[in-house]
Design a protein around this motif. Structure first.
Motif, PDB file in Angstrom:
ATOM      1  N   LEU A  76       0.842  -1.198  -0.059  1.00 34.09           N
ATOM      2  CA  LEU A  76      -0.146  -0.039   0.025  1.00 34.09           C
ATOM      3  C   LEU A  76       0.870   1.392  -0.017  1.00 34.09           C
ATOM      4  O   LEU A  76       0.519   2.063  -0.717  1.00 34.09           O
ATOM      5  CB  LEU A  76      -0.842   0.006   1.370  1.00 34.09           C
ATOM      6  CG  LEU A  76      -2.036   1.205   1.309  1.00 34.09           C
ATOM      7  CD1 LEU A  76      -2.615   1.407   0.293  1.00 34.09           C
ATOM      8  CD2 LEU A  76      -2.872   1.060   2.710  1.00 34.09           C
ATOM      9  N   ILE A  77       1.947   1.288   0.826  1.00 39.25           N
ATOM     10  CA  ILE A  77       2.938   2.314   0.755  1.00 39.25           C
ATOM     11  C   ILE A  77       3.462   2.428  -0.574  1.00 39.25           C
ATOM     12  O   ILE A  77       3.392   3.769  -1.135  1.00 39.25           O
ATOM     13  CB  ILE A  77       3.836   2.159   1.935  1.00 39.25           C
ATOM     14  CG1 ILE A  77       3.428   2.195   3.285  1.00 39.25           C
ATOM     15  CG2 ILE A  77       5.215   3.327   1.667  1.00 39.25           C
ATOM     16  CD1 ILE A  77       4.458   1.912   4.547  1.00 39.25           C
ATOM     17  N   VAL A  78       4.061   1.627  -1.256  1.00 39.03           N
ATOM     18  CA  VAL A  78       4.253   1.597  -2.511  1.00 39.03           C
ATOM     19  C   VAL A  78       3.445   2.130  -3.625  1.00 39.03           C
ATOM     20  O   VAL A  78       3.626   2.917  -4.491  1.00 39.03           O
ATOM     21  CB  VAL A  78       5.092   0.214  -3.214  1.00 39.03           C
ATOM     22  CG1 VAL A  78       5.497   0.397  -4.381  1.00 39.03           C
ATOM     23  CG2 VAL A  78       6.007  -0.306  -2.369  1.00 39.03           C
ATOM     24  N   ALA A  79       2.116   1.624  -3.401  1.00 39.19           N
ATOM     25  CA  ALA A  79       1.071   2.112  -4.344  1.00 39.19           C
ATOM     26  C   ALA A  79       0.713   3.700  -4.188  1.00 39.19           C
ATOM     27  O   ALA A  79       0.817   4.485  -5.077  1.00 39.19           O
ATOM     28  CB  ALA A  79      -0.229   1.544  -4.035  1.00 39.19           C
ATOM     29  N   LEU A  80       0.834   4.297  -2.740  1.00 31.92           N
ATOM     30  CA  LEU A  80       0.586   5.668  -2.613  1.00 31.92           C
ATOM     31  C   LEU A  80       1.810   6.666  -3.080  1.00 31.92           C
ATOM     32  O   LEU A  80       1.442   7.466  -3.687  1.00 31.92           O
ATOM     33  CB  LEU A  80       0.548   5.767  -1.000  1.00 31.92           C
ATOM     34  CG  LEU A  80      -0.754   5.267  -0.438  1.00 31.92           C
ATOM     35  CD1 LEU A  80      -0.710   5.385   0.935  1.00 31.92           C
ATOM     36  CD2 LEU A  80      -1.973   6.127  -0.906  1.00 31.92           C
ATOM     37  N   LEU A  81       3.245   5.831  -3.087  1.00 29.01           N
ATOM     38  CA  LEU A  81       4.008   6.849  -3.528  1.00 29.01           C
ATOM     39  C   LEU A  81       3.979   6.755  -5.077  1.00 29.01           C
ATOM     40  O   LEU A  81       4.169   7.896  -5.557  1.00 29.01           O
ATOM     41  CB  LEU A  81       5.528   5.914  -3.207  1.00 29.01           C
ATOM     42  CG  LEU A  81       5.773   6.360  -1.650  1.00 29.01           C
ATOM     43  CD1 LEU A  81       6.969   5.396  -1.358  1.00 29.01           C
ATOM     44  CD2 LEU A  81       6.058   7.598  -1.176  1.00 29.01           C
ATOM     45  N   GLY A  82       3.672   5.742  -5.826  1.00 27.78           N
ATOM     46  CA  GLY A  82       3.607   5.524  -7.149  1.00 27.78           C
ATOM     47  C   GLY A  82       2.388   6.552  -7.620  1.00 27.78           C
ATOM     48  O   GLY A  82       2.500   7.107  -8.828  1.00 27.78           O
ATOM     49  N   GLY A  83       1.257   6.256  -6.780  1.00 29.07           N
ATOM     50  CA  GLY A  83      -0.169   7.006  -7.298  1.00 29.07           C
ATOM     51  C   GLY A  83       0.041   8.218  -7.009  1.00 29.07           C
ATOM     52  O   GLY A  83      -0.632   9.246  -7.658  1.00 29.07           O
ATOM     53  N   THR A  84       0.921   8.791  -6.237  1.00 33.18           N
ATOM     54  CA  THR A  84       1.261  10.239  -6.009  1.00 33.18           C
ATOM     55  C   THR A  84       2.070  10.709  -7.144  1.00 33.18           C
ATOM     56  O   THR A  84       1.931  11.997  -7.559  1.00 33.18           O
ATOM     57  CB  THR A  84       1.899  10.728  -4.889  1.00 33.18           C
ATOM     58  OG1 THR A  84       0.790   9.979  -3.643  1.00 33.18           O
ATOM     59  CG2 THR A  84       1.992  12.203  -4.264  1.00 33.18           C
ATOM     60  N   ALA A  85       3.287  10.236  -7.195  1.00 36.42           N
ATOM     61  CA  ALA A  85       4.305  10.582  -8.319  1.00 36.42           C
ATOM     62  C   ALA A  85       3.874  10.653  -9.816  1.00 36.42           C
ATOM     63  O   ALA A  85       4.135  11.468 -10.431  1.00 36.42           O
ATOM     64  CB  ALA A  85       5.451   9.696  -8.109  1.00 36.42           C
ATOM     65  N   GLY A  86       3.054   9.795 -10.078  1.00 36.44           N
ATOM     66  CA  GLY A  86       2.469   9.460 -11.335  1.00 36.44           C
ATOM     67  C   GLY A  86       1.837  10.640 -11.717  1.00 36.44           C
ATOM     68  O   GLY A  86       2.371  11.296 -12.930  1.00 36.44           O
ATOM     69  N   PRO A  87       0.737  11.139 -11.176  1.00 37.11           N
ATOM     70  CA  PRO A  87      -0.150  12.290 -11.768  1.00 37.11           C
ATOM     71  C   PRO A  87       0.813  13.609 -11.610  1.00 37.11           C
ATOM     72  O   PRO A  87       0.257  14.591 -12.521  1.00 37.11           O
ATOM     73  CB  PRO A  87      -1.259  12.240 -10.691  1.00 37.11           C
ATOM     74  CG  PRO A  87      -1.351  10.847 -10.130  1.00 37.11           C
ATOM     75  CD  PRO A  87      -0.039  10.322 -10.127  1.00 37.11           C
ATOM     76  N   VAL A  88       1.764  13.678 -10.627  1.00 38.58           N
ATOM     77  CA  VAL A  88       2.263  14.894 -10.446  1.00 38.58           C
ATOM     78  C   VAL A  88       3.102  15.028 -11.791  1.00 38.58           C
ATOM     79  O   VAL A  88       3.508  16.153 -12.309  1.00 38.58           O
ATOM     80  CB  VAL A  88       3.477  14.781  -9.194  1.00 38.58           C
ATOM     81  CG1 VAL A  88       4.300  16.016  -9.479  1.00 38.58           C
ATOM     82  CG2 VAL A  88       2.426  15.048  -7.820  1.00 38.58           C
TER      83      VAL A  88
END
Length: 213
Positions: A76-88
């Protein structure tokens, strides 16, 4: 035949366009990659949670170096990091490709508002993920000299719930008993615990207290 000399603006324009477009393309690729990685991590989180729940219904503990719930929390932590960096990376790059100024500004401000609205949600998920990794109690694996092992779990509140598991297969441990003898404080992980095997009987000793498994 007379040739028209290219103007300074004409020479400069293609170079400017290339300089502007190249970083945008790179950001699109990286942004899409982060989103794809986040989607995979969310799938892995869901699959691990389901496997952990299925194991607990059968009195088993999913364990692969760390407990199953901790593995799911890391995903979940990895998903949150990727899900934040992707849209940015991705959204500003795509907005920059909109040719008209007014639609570009409207979409940009709308995206900014949406990102601000998502901050509390991401914050809550981050807290839950952190609790899944560090705040769900202790899981201590103890190995005897002959290679046999047990896992001792203790709740994260008052420490009065202690359970002991023995190996069931490569990725599961089976519940065998509760151990109120070693519950409370100091916590199990803070005690000098060791596991001994004699005459086919496992004995877990923590401090001055011994539990027969």
């Amino acid at each position: 035949m007379a040739q028209t000399k290219p103007t300074a603006a004409g020479l400069h324009e293609p170079t400017t366009e290339r300089i502007r477009q190249q970083p945008v393309n790179r950001r699109v690729i990286w942004g899409a990659g982060f989103l794809a990685f986040a989607a995979f991590a969310m799938w892995a989180n869901h699959a691990t949670n389901e496997a952990d729940l299925a194991a607990s219904r059968d009195g088993l503990l999913l364990y692969a170096g760390i407990p199953g719930h901790s593995i799911a929390a890391w995903f979940l932590i990895v998903a949150l990091l990727g899900g934040t960096a992707g849209p940015v990376l991705l959204i500003p790059a795509l907005i920059a490709k909109i040719p008209r100024k007014l639609p570009r500004r409207i979409i940009g401000w709308t995206s900014l508002v949406a990102a601000a609205a998502a901050v509390p949600y991401v914050g809550i998920l981050s807290i839950l993920a952190y609790m899944g990794v560090y705040g769900m109690g202790d899981s201590l694996r103890i190995v005897a000299p002959d290679g046999q092992s047990v896992i001792v779990t203790q709740d994260d509140f008052d420490g009065d719930s202690v359970d002991i598991y023995i190996p069931n297969d490569d990725f599961h441990y089976k519940w065998v008993r509760s151990a109120p003898e070693i519950s409370g404080w100091p916590r199990v992980e803070d005690q000098d615990c060791h596991l001994d095997s004699a005459d086919g009987v496992l004995r877990l000793t923590c401090g001055s207290k011994t539990v027969v498994i």
